[in-house]
Design a protein around this motif. Structure first.
Motif, PDB file in Angstrom:
ATOM      1  N   LYS A  77       3.510  -2.538  -3.452  1.00 13.57           N
ATOM      2  CA  LYS A  77       2.576  -1.862  -4.359  1.00 13.57           C
ATOM      3  C   LYS A  77       2.001  -2.806  -5.397  1.00 13.57           C
ATOM      4  N   THR A  78       2.747  -3.837  -5.751  1.00 10.93           N
ATOM      5  CA  THR A  78       2.277  -4.742  -6.802  1.00 10.93           C
ATOM      6  C   THR A  78       1.546  -5.956  -6.261  1.00 10.93           C
TER       7      THR A  78
ATOM      8  N   LYS B  67       4.062  -4.418   2.940  1.00 15.18           N
ATOM      9  CA  LYS B  67       3.818  -3.337   1.981  1.00 15.18           C
ATOM     10  C   LYS B  67       4.464  -3.679   0.654  1.00 15.18           C
TER      11      LYS B  67
ATOM     12  N   GLU C  14       8.926  -3.875   3.308  1.00 13.65           N
ATOM     13  CA  GLU C  14       8.750  -3.669   1.882  1.00 13.65           C
ATOM     14  C   GLU C  14      10.100  -3.853   1.197  1.00 13.65           C
TER      15      GLU C  14
ATOM     16  N   ASP D  55      -2.167  -3.637   0.820  1.00 14.96           N
ATOM     17  CA  ASP D  55      -2.721  -3.296  -0.495  1.00 14.96           C
ATOM     18  C   ASP D  55      -4.161  -3.748  -0.678  1.00 14.96           C
TER      19      ASP D  55
END
Length: 189
Positions: A141-142, A139, A29, A114
């Motif tokens: 989030k967006t 990973k 990430e 996600d």
């Protein structure tokens, strides 16, 4: 979360579903994710320049297994590592028909964390573990699935399997796996 026991004076802690969240050692990430994806894209471009005999889409299909269904299909066709082969007659017929072609092997699987619903990729780490294929979790989030899609010129991709073909892409993935000591999920837990 605490639950009262029968004895009104004692309180026994009870594990909630978030108490045992596992953070795999092979997840990327942030900056490390960007570096990983950029290096994969760079290697794909250089490998493609070296081999332009096929259209780009067909060439990508030879290098990668793209999508959850395709990755699952390839993993299921790979023999389990511990030598378990079903003795059913249908499997014997299948093996005899495909005796000329050895099953395609995956070197590693990239999975976007996600995806929604989460159950779509839930089976892949377990299946990969039985075939000793390392799993790399993306990973973001967006939109980890958007970033994986960019690798193979699609809008989104929830899972990408890197086929073991002995080319420069595989050498680069070997370097990533060796540098991070990515092991199959069963060994990492």
């Amino acid at each position: 979360m605490r639950v009262k026991n029968r004895n009104k004076n004692s309180v026994v802690p009870q594990k909630s579903s978030t108490d045992h969240i596992f953070q795999p050692p092979n997840s990327y990430e942030g900056e490390s994710l960007l570096h990983l994806l950029n290096s994969i894209q760079r290697e794909i471009r250089s490998a493609r320049l070296a081999d332009q005999s096929l259209p780009h889409k067909i060439w990508l299909k030879q290098q990668f297994s793209i999508g959850v269904n395709d990755v699952t299909r390839v993993l299921e066709r790979m023999p389990p590592v511990h030598g378990f082969i079903s003795s059913s007659p249908q499997n014997a017929v299948y093996r005899s028909r495909n005796a000329k072609q050895p099953p395609i092997r995956l070197q590693a699987i990239l999975i976007a964390t996600d995806c929604n619903p989460r159950g779509l990729t839930k089976h892949l780490p377990v299946l990969a573990s039985s075939r000793e294929v390392p799993v790399i979790f993306v990973k973001d989030k967006t939109g980890g699935s958007f970033k994986l899609g960019e690798i193979v010129n699609l809008k989104t991709a929830m899972a990408i399997g890197v086929k073991a073909r002995g080319n420069s892409i595989n050498k680069m993935i070997d370097g990533i796996l060796g540098a991070n000591d990515c092991r199959p999920i069963s060994d990492a837990t």
